[in-house]
Design an enzyme around this catalytic site. Structure first.
Site, PDB file in Angstrom:
ATOM      1  N   SER A  88      29.590  43.970  58.958  1.00  0.00           N
ATOM      2  CA  SER A  88      28.222  43.541  58.715  1.00  0.00           C
ATOM      3  C   SER A  88      27.347  44.747  58.352  1.00  0.00           C
ATOM      4  O   SER A  88      27.619  45.433  57.383  1.00  0.00           O
ATOM      5  CB  SER A  88      27.685  42.788  59.941  1.00  0.00           C
ATOM      6  OG  SER A  88      26.486  42.117  59.640  1.00  0.00           O
TER       7      SER A  88
ATOM      8  N   ASP B 281      32.962  41.834  55.772  1.00  0.00           N
ATOM      9  CA  ASP B 281      31.811  40.991  55.449  1.00  0.00           C
ATOM     10  C   ASP B 281      30.500  41.778  55.549  1.00  0.00           C
ATOM     11  O   ASP B 281      29.656  41.505  56.414  1.00  0.00           O
ATOM     12  CB  ASP B 281      31.753  39.763  56.350  1.00  0.00           C
ATOM     13  CG  ASP B 281      31.070  38.585  55.645  1.00  0.00           C
ATOM     14  OD1 ASP B 281      31.071  38.562  54.404  1.00  0.00           O
ATOM     15  OD2 ASP B 281      30.538  37.692  56.332  1.00  0.00           O
TER      16      ASP B 281
ATOM     17  N   ALA C  61      23.223  51.467  45.005  1.00  0.00           N
ATOM     18  CA  ALA C  61      24.465  51.933  45.617  1.00  0.00           C
ATOM     19  C   ALA C  61      24.279  52.990  46.713  1.00  0.00           C
ATOM     20  O   ALA C  61      24.996  52.952  47.717  1.00  0.00           O
ATOM     21  CB  ALA C  61      25.405  52.457  44.533  1.00  0.00           C
TER      22      ALA C  61
ATOM     23  N   ARG D 249      23.862  51.374  50.288  1.00  0.00           N
ATOM     24  CA  ARG D 249      24.775  50.304  50.703  1.00  0.00           C
ATOM     25  C   ARG D 249      26.203  50.743  50.416  1.00  0.00           C
ATOM     26  O   ARG D 249      26.439  51.802  49.823  1.00  0.00           O
ATOM     27  CB  ARG D 249      24.473  49.004  49.960  1.00  0.00           C
ATOM     28  CG  ARG D 249      24.617  49.118  48.455  1.00  0.00           C
ATOM     29  CD  ARG D 249      24.747  47.777  47.768  1.00  0.00           C
ATOM     30  NE  ARG D 249      24.690  47.883  46.323  1.00  0.00           N
ATOM     31  CZ  ARG D 249      25.728  48.232  45.556  1.00  0.00           C
ATOM     32  NH1 ARG D 249      26.904  48.518  46.112  1.00  0.00           N
ATOM     33  NH2 ARG D 249      25.597  48.298  44.242  1.00  0.00           N
TER      34      ARG D 249
ATOM     35  N   ASP E 134      32.057  55.537  47.617  1.00  0.00           N
ATOM     36  CA  ASP E 134      31.896  56.097  48.960  1.00  0.00           C
ATOM     37  C   ASP E 134      33.191  56.604  49.580  1.00  0.00           C
ATOM     38  O   ASP E 134      33.161  57.249  50.630  1.00  0.00           O
ATOM     39  CB  ASP E 134      31.261  55.056  49.885  1.00  0.00           C
ATOM     40  CG  ASP E 134      29.856  54.664  49.432  1.00  0.00           C
ATOM     41  OD1 ASP E 134      29.198  55.503  48.798  1.00  0.00           O
ATOM     42  OD2 ASP E 134      29.433  53.526  49.703  1.00  0.00           O
TER      43      ASP E 134
ATOM     44  N   HIS F 259      31.357  34.675  59.727  1.00  0.00           N
ATOM     45  CA  HIS F 259      31.019  36.078  59.476  1.00  0.00           C
ATOM     46  C   HIS F 259      32.062  36.991  60.118  1.00  0.00           C
ATOM     47  O   HIS F 259      32.559  37.934  59.497  1.00  0.00           O
ATOM     48  CB  HIS F 259      29.626  36.345  60.048  1.00  0.00           C
ATOM     49  CG  HIS F 259      28.987  37.622  59.589  1.00  0.00           C
ATOM     50  ND1 HIS F 259      29.172  38.152  58.328  1.00  0.00           N
ATOM     51  CD2 HIS F 259      28.144  38.487  60.237  1.00  0.00           C
ATOM     52  CE1 HIS F 259      28.465  39.269  58.206  1.00  0.00           C
ATOM     53  NE2 HIS F 259      27.849  39.493  59.357  1.00  0.00           N
TER      54      HIS F 259
ATOM     55  N   ARG G 296      56.504  14.160  34.266  1.00  0.00           N
ATOM     56  CA  ARG G 296      56.898  15.422  34.901  1.00  0.00           C
ATOM     57  C   ARG G 296      55.729  16.031  35.675  1.00  0.00           C
ATOM     58  O   ARG G 296      54.574  15.806  35.346  1.00  0.00           O
ATOM     59  CB  ARG G 296      57.394  16.430  33.853  1.00  0.00           C
ATOM     60  CG  ARG G 296      58.674  15.998  33.148  1.00  0.00           C
ATOM     61  CD  ARG G 296      59.194  17.094  32.254  1.00  0.00           C
ATOM     62  NE  ARG G 296      60.474  16.728  31.662  1.00  0.00           N
ATOM     63  CZ  ARG G 296      61.249  17.560  30.984  1.00  0.00           C
ATOM     64  NH1 ARG G 296      60.851  18.816  30.803  1.00  0.00           N
ATOM     65  NH2 ARG G 296      62.401  17.157  30.491  1.00  0.00           N
ATOM     66  N   VAL G 297      56.086  16.815  36.673  1.00  0.00           N
ATOM     67  CA  VAL G 297      55.101  17.575  37.446  1.00  0.00           C
ATOM     68  C   VAL G 297      55.568  19.027  37.473  1.00  0.00           C
ATOM     69  O   VAL G 297      56.716  19.306  37.845  1.00  0.00           O
ATOM     70  CB  VAL G 297      54.962  17.042  38.886  1.00  0.00           C
ATOM     71  CG1 VAL G 297      53.947  17.887  39.664  1.00  0.00           C
ATOM     72  CG2 VAL G 297      54.554  15.572  38.880  1.00  0.00           C
TER      73      VAL G 297
ATOM     74  N   SER H  50      54.768  28.633  42.420  1.00  0.00           N
ATOM     75  CA  SER H  50      54.494  29.242  43.722  1.00  0.00           C
ATOM     76  C   SER H  50      53.817  30.589  43.528  1.00  0.00           C
ATOM     77  O   SER H  50      54.304  31.436  42.777  1.00  0.00           O
ATOM     78  CB  SER H  50      55.796  29.428  44.507  1.00  0.00           C
ATOM     79  OG  SER H  50      55.603  30.295  45.608  1.00  0.00           O
TER      80      SER H  50
ATOM     81  N   GLU I 233      53.381  32.861  45.992  1.00  0.00           N
ATOM     82  CA  GLU I 233      54.060  33.871  46.797  1.00  0.00           C
ATOM     83  C   GLU I 233      55.382  34.317  46.175  1.00  0.00           C
ATOM     84  O   GLU I 233      55.729  35.501  46.228  1.00  0.00           O
ATOM     85  CB  GLU I 233      54.296  33.345  48.209  1.00  0.00           C
ATOM     86  CG  GLU I 233      53.099  33.476  49.140  1.00  0.00           C
ATOM     87  CD  GLU I 233      51.871  32.690  48.688  1.00  0.00           C
ATOM     88  OE1 GLU I 233      50.748  33.153  48.924  1.00  0.00           O
ATOM     89  OE2 GLU I 233      52.038  31.597  48.092  1.00  0.00           O
TER      90      GLU I 233
END
Length: 490
Positions: A159, A183, A194, A197, A202, A268, A430-431, A435, A437
């Site tokens: 935060s 977050d 910049a 923040r 950085d 958060h 058809r489908v 994937s 992964e």
């Protein structure tokens, strides 16, 4: 004369020593003013991750020895965010413990700026500049006094703490290795320049998790715009799975926004728990995918790993630096381990008449060599005759290699006279499934050549085609590749 010459030599040696000391910078403590530092640096231990047992004090060499600081290991610097209670939140010891479990010989330092963090939010937000300065002076002191390599320094800020980490990184004389923004806070920082923040400049590498970016940019709890080399938006960066939106809205209606800290805490703070997850479940890394928009990701158009288009979330992220910020997306479970398995599904709906339906609910079931996942709900914003649709689904279990799938078109929750008089149905041949992964593509065929998919009717069954087509015509393949690349490019 002899005495005079002796005094001359002594004076000359004294001046030479002073010059050498000044040139070598051998006394950094004389150059640094540590009196203004209000932040405290607690070196936590694996045995007591929730206790401030020993503090490292900038300018006091003996504090490093007293706290058993390991000069040859990595150092993690954890910076908390805004607080209402003035106390550490429960995630702090959890993160400390997870870091030590992954890196047992490391140093885990918690920056205590609780007094400044307990002020009204705008005041605490302004204090991040001073906290960042404190942290930068502490890091410079370690580097200059003990030649501690900043390649071993990893800042983790949550935060407001993420922006304090960024400011610290911008102020150190040499760049730290990595900053992870969990977050980063949005209010007062969304449109900030910049230097005040978190930004990619950085650290050598800056990765960011965005888990609560709801609402207009100036009112979003978490910052919406990308501020790192890689910015990951789990579940689109909005409300996170397992965080009860209905309960939050009820409490807002009853109590107003006085308890907003608790109401937004779940989503958060999910950024922290996702990072902890990456530390504890090394064998189950969550995969994120580069995409221009979350809308394109929801259509399954970005599940590519070519040219660094996919990456691990969290601790073992691959350090990819591009000229522009890289935005990435993924889905997660509601609890640890958060990893899911992403699939792009493409279906062409054939129909004799030109029919269009909106917001249609479907169920899909996947069956594989390792497991199965049944009745996964999804909604297509539009269903039209003689058109191909692509969408994203995910499973919480590893199904293995896909063998079969079922597809069902659910009835609407409300009654429609048009459905009663003219029941809708499409034909599917058809489908196609990809994937994320494994990057494997599978084509499923209807057992009878084509299957009827009717609203409220039984599920259509598709099995893995005996012959998997290699590709379409070269021109068509190039066109499809260009379309996907347009969505995946950052």
């Amino acid at each position: 004369m002899e005495r005079g010459r002796g005094m001359g030599k002594t004076a000359l040696l004294a001046v030479l020593c002073l010059c050498l000391r000044g040139a070598a910078g051998s006394d950094p403590e004389a150059e640094m003013n540590f009196e203004g530092i209000e932040s405290k640096f607690s070196l936590r231990t694996p045995a007591e991750p929730d206790e401030d047992v020993c503090y490292l004090v900038p300018g006091q060499m003996d504090s490093l020895a007293q706290c058993n600081f390991n000069h040859t290991s990595k150092t993690f610097v954890v910076i908390h965010g805004w607080t209402v209670t003035g106390m550490y939140e429960s995630w702090v010891p959890k993160l400390v413990d997870a870091l030590y479990k992954r890196e047992p010989d490391s140093n885990v330092i918690v920056v205590d700026w609780l007094v400044r963090a307990q002020q009204h939010y705008p005041v605490s937000a302004a204090y991040t500049k001073l906290v960042g300065k404190d942290v930068a002076m502490f890091i410079d002191w370690m580097e200059e006094k003990f030649n501690y390599p900043l390649n071993n320094v990893h800042l983790l800020g949550y935060s407001l703490g993420a922006h304090a980490a960024g400011i610290a990184g911008s102020l150190t004389k040499k760049k730290v290795n990595r900053i992870t923004g969990l977050d980063p806070a949005g209010p007062t920082f969304e449109y900030a320049d910049a230097p005040i923040r978190l930004s990619p400049d950085d650290a050598d590498f800056v990765d960011v998790l965005h888990t609560y970016t709801r609402g207009s940019p100036d009112r979003s709890i978490g910052i919406q715009k990308p501020v790192g080399h890689i910015d990951i938006y789990p579940n689109g960066g909005g409300f996170q799975p397992g965080c009860n939106l209905g309960e939050a809205l009820r409490l807002i209606a009853e109590k107003g926004f006085s308890d907003v800290d608790q109401l937004v805490k779940c989503s958060h703070e999910r950024s922290i728990h996702l990072f902890i997850d990456s530390l504890l479940y090394e064998e189950k890394p969550s995969m994120a995918y580069r995409c221009n928009t979350k809308e394109a990701f929801e259509k399954g158009l970005c599940l590519s790993c070519r040219k660094n288009r996919c990456n691990n979330l969290g601790y073992k992220v691959n350090r990819v630096r591009t000229k522009r910020n890289t935005k990435m997306y993924l889905k997660t479970r509601a609890q640890m381990p958060y990893k899911v398995f992403h699939y792009q599904v493409k279906i062409h709906f054939f129909g004799k008449t030109n029919v269009t339906k909106v917001d249609q609910p479907f169920l899909i079931s996947l069956y594989g060599t390792l497991d199965e996942s049944e009745n996964i709900p999804f909604t297509l914003p539009e269903v039209s005759s003689n058109k191909t649709f692509s969408f994203l689904i995910y499973t919480e279990v590893d199904i293995g290699d896909l063998l079969m799938l079922k597809l069902q078109w659910e009835k609407d929750t409300f009654f429609s006279w048009s459905d009663w008089w003219t029941p809708f149905a499409f034909t599917i041949q058809r489908v196609r499934v990809k994937s994320g992964e494994t990057q494997k593509k599978v084509v499923f065929c209807s057992r009878d050549g084509s299957s009827r998919l009717g609203k409220g009717e039984e599920a259509a069954i598709f099995v893995k085609c005996l012959e998997q087509p290699v590709s379409r015509k070269r021109g068509g393949a190039k066109k499809a590749s260009k379309e996907n690349s347009a969505h995946e490019s950052a």
